[in-house]
Design a protein around this motif. Structure first.
Motif, mmCIF file in Angstrom:
data_model
loop_
_atom_site.group_PDB
_atom_site.id
_atom_site.type_symbol
_atom_site.label_atom_id
_atom_site.label_comp_id
_atom_site.label_asym_id
_atom_site.label_seq_id
_atom_site.Cartn_x
_atom_site.Cartn_y
_atom_site.Cartn_z
ATOM 1 N N VAL A 26 -23.273 -69.663 -121.504
ATOM 2 C CA VAL A 26 -22.187 -69.980 -121.502
ATOM 3 C C VAL A 26 -21.832 -70.963 -122.802
ATOM 4 O O VAL A 26 -20.973 -70.857 -123.708
ATOM 5 N N GLU A 27 -22.968 -72.120 -122.702
ATOM 6 C CA GLU A 27 -22.574 -72.942 -123.582
ATOM 7 C C GLU A 27 -22.975 -72.414 -125.220
ATOM 8 O O GLU A 27 -22.323 -72.770 -125.993
ATOM 9 N N ASP A 83 -15.625 -67.687 -117.988
ATOM 10 C CA ASP A 83 -15.839 -67.045 -116.901
ATOM 11 C C ASP A 83 -16.739 -65.592 -117.262
ATOM 12 O O ASP A 83 -17.645 -65.042 -116.641
ATOM 13 N N MET A 84 -16.219 -64.939 -118.307
ATOM 14 C CA MET A 84 -16.651 -63.718 -118.598
ATOM 15 C C MET A 84 -18.089 -63.997 -119.325
ATOM 16 O O MET A 84 -19.072 -63.392 -119.364
ATOM 17 N N CYS A 85 -18.591 -64.894 -119.910
ATOM 18 C CA CYS A 85 -19.739 -65.356 -120.433
ATOM 19 C C CYS A 85 -20.646 -65.667 -119.318
ATOM 20 O O CYS A 85 -21.916 -65.340 -119.562
ATOM 21 N N THR A 86 -20.272 -66.141 -118.179
ATOM 22 C CA THR A 86 -21.227 -66.020 -117.149
ATOM 23 C C THR A 86 -21.868 -64.959 -116.475
ATOM 24 O O THR A 86 -22.925 -64.736 -116.010
ATOM 25 N N LYS A 87 -21.080 -63.718 -116.671
ATOM 26 C CA LYS A 87 -21.476 -62.382 -116.435
ATOM 27 C C LYS A 87 -22.400 -61.839 -117.396
ATOM 28 O O LYS A 87 -23.124 -60.708 -117.127
ATOM 29 N N ILE A 88 -22.858 -62.428 -118.685
ATOM 30 C CA ILE A 88 -23.688 -62.031 -119.566
ATOM 31 C C ILE A 88 -25.184 -62.449 -119.003
ATOM 32 O O ILE A 88 -25.430 -63.878 -119.223
ATOM 33 N N HIS A 89 -25.939 -61.587 -118.987
ATOM 34 C CA HIS A 89 -27.549 -61.981 -118.714
ATOM 35 C C HIS A 89 -28.003 -62.730 -120.016
ATOM 36 O O HIS A 89 -27.711 -62.447 -121.151
ATOM 37 N N PRO A 90 -28.906 -63.694 -119.878
ATOM 38 C CA PRO A 90 -29.675 -64.363 -120.884
ATOM 39 C C PRO A 90 -30.022 -63.371 -121.954
ATOM 40 O O PRO A 90 -30.207 -63.782 -123.109
ATOM 41 N N SER A 91 -30.685 -62.428 -121.442
ATOM 42 C CA SER A 91 -31.280 -61.549 -122.806
ATOM 43 C C SER A 91 -30.441 -60.736 -123.365
ATOM 44 O O SER A 91 -30.660 -60.170 -124.905
ATOM 45 N N CYS A 93 -27.573 -62.439 -124.621
ATOM 46 C CA CYS A 93 -26.907 -63.487 -125.322
ATOM 47 C C CYS A 93 -27.138 -63.265 -126.830
ATOM 48 O O CYS A 93 -26.039 -63.409 -127.656
ATOM 49 N N GLY A 94 -28.494 -63.072 -127.377
ATOM 50 C CA GLY A 94 -28.603 -62.707 -128.914
ATOM 51 C C GLY A 94 -27.811 -61.653 -129.554
ATOM 52 O O GLY A 94 -27.245 -61.764 -130.498
ATOM 53 N N PRO A 95 -27.985 -60.435 -128.746
ATOM 54 C CA PRO A 95 -27.348 -59.260 -129.451
ATOM 55 C C PRO A 95 -25.822 -59.255 -129.147
ATOM 56 O O PRO A 95 -25.014 -58.911 -129.930
ATOM 57 N N ALA A 125 -20.314 -55.923 -123.690
ATOM 58 C CA ALA A 125 -21.642 -56.165 -122.956
ATOM 59 C C ALA A 125 -21.578 -56.179 -121.682
ATOM 60 O O ALA A 125 -22.620 -55.649 -121.105
ATOM 61 N N ALA A 126 -20.616 -56.692 -120.998
ATOM 62 C CA ALA A 126 -20.563 -56.620 -119.672
ATOM 63 C C ALA A 126 -20.679 -55.285 -119.029
ATOM 64 O O ALA A 126 -21.170 -54.778 -117.984
ATOM 65 N N GLU A 127 -20.044 -54.263 -119.691
ATOM 66 C CA GLU A 127 -20.050 -52.855 -119.387
ATOM 67 C C GLU A 127 -21.404 -52.181 -119.579
ATOM 68 O O GLU A 127 -21.798 -51.755 -118.867
ATOM 69 N N LYS A 128 -21.775 -52.575 -120.724
ATOM 70 C CA LYS A 128 -23.307 -52.162 -120.817
ATOM 71 C C LYS A 128 -24.340 -52.761 -119.931
ATOM 72 O O LYS A 128 -25.034 -51.926 -119.364
ATOM 73 N N ILE A 129 -24.162 -53.915 -119.611
ATOM 74 C CA ILE A 129 -25.227 -54.510 -118.361
ATOM 75 C C ILE A 129 -24.903 -53.594 -117.143
ATOM 76 O O ILE A 129 -26.006 -53.200 -116.339
#
Length: 195
Positions: A26-27, A83-91, A93-95, A125-129
């Motif tokens: 998130v940060e 809140d949307m950023c919390t749903k992004i997996h750390p792997s 983040c770069g993409p 990204a959330a949809e892809k995850i």
């Protein structure tokens, strides 16, 4: 009282990795958003200066002092983006950052449009995850089904089935006995019933 207690040499160093990976994602993503907003403001000021130069024919840019950051996201929108950023997996983040930078470079959005562009990248990204998680779930289900079906195929029965030897008389067998077998093509092997 010892001097070692005054100095912090004995204590283990604090590590950044003790933080939650979600917080770090998130940060990182929000820092990227803020940086892109600053860059968009800078580009917008440069475009305005170029327009003024063309319009007036005189460059007064050296007289103008700009505030550090004049545009800021509303607190409600910032919370939604976090809140949307919390749903992004750390792997991812770069993409996500690379995709966001690519779209900013491609579209050159106004300052107000940067957060909407960021939101669209996060949704993508959330949809892809989500799709990948569903695919993994289906793969796991398929693997468990295959394991149970393979266990059935390894089951050995006591009775053997031989399709060419049969004690049951059929009509087709009687008809076949009455006719002469036709010769097969030379490249095909000839099978004869040996009884």
């Amino acid at each position: 009282m010892s001097l070692a207690s005054w100095f912090r040499w004995n204590e283990p160093p604090n590590r950044i990795s003790q933080r939650n990976p979600t917080e770090m994602v998130v940060e990182t993503l929000m820092m990227e958003l803020n940086w892109q907003i600053k860059q968009a403001e800078k580009q917008q000021r440069e475009r305005e200066n170029e327009y003024r130069k063309i319009k007036t024919g005189v460059d007064y840019g050296w007289l103008v002092s700009y505030p550090k950051q004049s545009y800021d996201i509303s607190p409600g929108e910032r919370l939604q983006l976090e809140d949307m950023c919390t749903k992004i997996h750390p792997s991812y983040c770069g993409p996500v950052i690379l995709r966001f930078r690519q779209l900013v470079a491609e579209y050159e959005p106004e300052v107000q449009e940067v957060s909407r562009l960021f939101r669209s990248v996060l949704q993508e990204a959330a949809e892809k995850i989500k799709e990948e998680e569903e695919a993994k779930k289906l793969a796991r289900q398929w693997n468990t089904k295959n394991k149970t079906s393979l266990s059935l195929t390894t089951f050995k029965s006591r009775s053997r089935i031989s399709p060419f030897i049969s004690d049951i008389k059929t009509i087709s067998e009687d008809v076949e006995r009455g006719t002469q077998p036709t010769r097969r093509v030379w490249s095909m092997p000839e099978f004869r019933n040996a009884k």
